[in-house]
Design a protein around this motif. Structure first.
Motif, short mmCIF file in Angstrom:
data_model
loop_
_atom_site.label_atom_id
_atom_site.label_comp_id
_atom_site.label_asym_id
_atom_site.label_seq_id
_atom_site.Cartn_x
_atom_site.Cartn_y
_atom_site.Cartn_z
N SER A 142 22.12 -28.45 -9.06
CA SER A 142 21.36 -28.57 -7.76
C SER A 142 22.03 -27.88 -6.72
O SER A 142 21.21 -27.68 -5.51
CB SER A 142 20.82 -29.88 -7.62
N SER A 143 23.23 -27.85 -6.43
CA SER A 143 23.73 -27.16 -5.28
C SER A 143 24.16 -25.56 -5.52
O SER A 143 24.68 -25.04 -4.50
CB SER A 143 25.22 -27.84 -5.12
N HIS A 144 23.82 -25.04 -6.48
CA HIS A 144 23.95 -23.74 -6.81
C HIS A 144 23.03 -22.60 -6.10
O HIS A 144 21.71 -22.47 -6.22
CB HIS A 144 23.92 -23.09 -8.21
N PRO A 145 23.41 -21.94 -4.81
CA PRO A 145 22.33 -21.31 -4.04
C PRO A 145 21.92 -20.15 -4.45
O PRO A 145 20.86 -19.85 -4.31
CB PRO A 145 23.17 -20.96 -2.78
N ARG A 146 22.47 -19.53 -5.45
CA ARG A 146 22.00 -18.28 -6.06
C ARG A 146 20.70 -18.50 -6.97
O ARG A 146 19.68 -17.58 -7.02
CB ARG A 146 22.90 -17.46 -7.17
N CYS A 147 20.52 -19.58 -7.65
CA CYS A 147 19.36 -19.85 -8.15
C CYS A 147 18.11 -19.97 -7.20
O CYS A 147 17.10 -19.30 -7.41
CB CYS A 147 19.54 -21.21 -9.16
N TYR A 148 18.31 -20.74 -6.23
CA TYR A 148 17.30 -20.75 -5.23
C TYR A 148 17.11 -19.70 -4.59
O TYR A 148 15.70 -19.38 -4.32
CB TYR A 148 17.42 -21.92 -4.14
N LEU A 149 17.78 -18.83 -4.19
CA LEU A 149 17.65 -17.61 -3.25
C LEU A 149 17.08 -16.65 -4.20
O LEU A 149 16.28 -15.86 -3.72
CB LEU A 149 19.02 -17.06 -2.85
N SER A 150 17.36 -16.35 -5.52
CA SER A 150 16.91 -15.34 -6.35
C SER A 150 15.49 -15.81 -6.72
O SER A 150 14.51 -14.94 -6.68
CB SER A 150 17.80 -15.01 -7.73
N TRP A 151 15.14 -16.84 -7.10
CA TRP A 151 13.99 -17.44 -7.28
C TRP A 151 13.06 -17.28 -6.04
O TRP A 151 11.94 -16.87 -6.04
CB TRP A 151 13.96 -19.00 -7.52
N ALA A 152 13.41 -17.50 -4.74
CA ALA A 152 12.70 -17.57 -3.44
C ALA A 152 12.36 -16.07 -3.51
O ALA A 152 11.31 -15.74 -3.09
CB ALA A 152 13.50 -18.02 -2.57
N ASN A 153 13.34 -15.11 -3.69
CA ASN A 153 13.24 -13.76 -3.60
C ASN A 153 12.20 -12.91 -4.44
O ASN A 153 11.06 -12.34 -4.03
CB ASN A 153 14.26 -12.66 -3.57
N MET A 154 12.29 -13.53 -5.67
CA MET A 154 11.21 -13.26 -6.57
C MET A 154 9.74 -13.58 -6.27
O MET A 154 8.75 -13.06 -6.15
CB MET A 154 11.44 -13.99 -8.11
N GLU A 155 9.60 -15.01 -5.59
CA GLU A 155 8.33 -15.60 -5.51
C GLU A 155 7.69 -14.64 -4.05
O GLU A 155 6.81 -14.59 -3.95
CB GLU A 155 8.34 -17.08 -5.08
N ALA A 156 8.65 -14.38 -3.18
CA ALA A 156 8.12 -13.43 -2.01
C ALA A 156 7.69 -12.10 -2.31
O ALA A 156 6.63 -11.78 -1.82
CB ALA A 156 9.42 -13.39 -0.97
N ASP A 157 8.50 -11.41 -3.38
CA ASP A 157 7.95 -10.25 -3.96
C ASP A 157 6.72 -10.38 -4.51
O ASP A 157 5.84 -9.41 -4.57
CB ASP A 157 9.05 -9.52 -5.08
N LYS A 158 6.40 -11.65 -5.33
CA LYS A 158 5.11 -11.73 -5.58
C LYS A 158 4.17 -12.11 -4.78
O LYS A 158 2.88 -12.46 -5.21
CB LYS A 158 5.10 -12.98 -6.92
N GLY A 159 4.39 -12.32 -3.52
CA GLY A 159 3.43 -12.78 -2.78
C GLY A 159 3.36 -14.23 -2.37
O GLY A 159 2.26 -14.62 -1.48
N ASN A 160 4.19 -15.16 -3.01
CA ASN A 160 3.92 -16.41 -2.89
C ASN A 160 4.97 -17.01 -1.65
O ASN A 160 6.12 -17.55 -1.86
CB ASN A 160 4.32 -17.08 -4.11
N LEU A 161 4.52 -16.67 -0.68
CA LEU A 161 5.51 -16.98 0.55
C LEU A 161 5.84 -18.33 0.71
O LEU A 161 6.93 -18.75 1.21
CB LEU A 161 5.00 -16.39 1.51
N ASP A 162 4.83 -19.13 0.52
CA ASP A 162 4.96 -20.59 0.75
C ASP A 162 5.77 -20.91 -0.48
O ASP A 162 6.96 -21.88 -0.01
CB ASP A 162 3.69 -21.24 0.74
N GLN A 163 5.77 -20.92 -1.64
CA GLN A 163 6.83 -21.33 -2.52
C GLN A 163 8.08 -20.72 -2.20
O GLN A 163 9.12 -21.48 -2.56
CB GLN A 163 6.45 -20.65 -3.81
N ALA A 164 8.13 -19.38 -1.44
CA ALA A 164 9.54 -18.95 -1.35
C ALA A 164 10.39 -19.68 -0.33
O ALA A 164 11.38 -20.22 -0.23
CB ALA A 164 9.34 -17.53 -1.05
N ARG A 165 9.35 -20.18 0.83
CA ARG A 165 9.97 -20.95 1.94
C ARG A 165 10.34 -22.45 1.31
O ARG A 165 11.60 -22.85 1.79
CB ARG A 165 8.84 -21.24 2.94
#
Length: 170
Positions: A142-165
């Motif tokens: 749960s401390s691995h930042p790349r999982c969170y950051l890559s997932w957030a970037n994907m969600e932002a690309d899909k228009g899911n900005l709240d989920q990305a935040r």
């Protein structure tokens, strides 16, 4: 010399393979004798793959070597299918311990799952499989930042900005 000192050291072979990757880039960017450079490039490709294979023969459960080889296949060879195969193999590596809320007896290398998620997202356009991979990466570490950051970037690309935040703020 390093391979002779300890022929069972996967890191030695993986480092040597990355050196061959540098040769591939060098031979790809030189304008002189094109045919000779193509031959040298192909030899370097074959040698890099042989060395990654040697790393895995030395240590079959080395997820770092599998991840490095998958990056080679994806970035240098544009081979998403080969990279996916290697990462799936890494995701099945068994570990004796439990770390970061991970799966007992399963792969505990979050980088494997971050890389899997990125291939599913960027190369295969499979958002659900990508989410599954990112979730599993966070579950094992749960401390691995790349999982969170890559997932957030994907969600932002899909228009899911709240989920990305939410993912960035976790």
């Amino acid at each position: 010399r390093a391979a002779k000192v300890n022929p069972r050291n996967a890191a030695t072979y993986a480092a040597w393979a990355r050196l061959e990757e540098k040769a591939i880039i060098q031979f790809s960017s030189t304008d002189s004798n094109i045919a000779e450079n193509d031959n040298r490039r192909q030899r370097a490709i074959n040698e890099a793959r042989r060395l990654y294979g040697q790393a895995l023969r030395a240590h079959p459960s080395n997820t770092r070597a599998l991840t490095a080889w998958s990056r080679f296949e994806l970035k240098r060879m544009n081979n998403a299918t080969g990279a996916l195969r290697l990462l799936r193999q890494a995701s099945r590596v068994r570990s004796g311990g439990k770390r970061g809320g991970g799966y007992r007896g399963g792969c505990v290398d979050a980088m494997v799952f971050a890389s899997l998620g990125e291939i599913y997202w960027r190369n295969l356009k499979d958002v659900e499989e990508a989410r599954t991979a990112f979730r599993r990466g966070i579950a094992v570490d749960s401390s691995h930042p790349r999982c969170y950051l890559s997932w957030a970037n994907m969600e932002a690309d899909k228009g899911n900005l709240d989920q990305a935040r939410r993912l960035i703020q976790q």
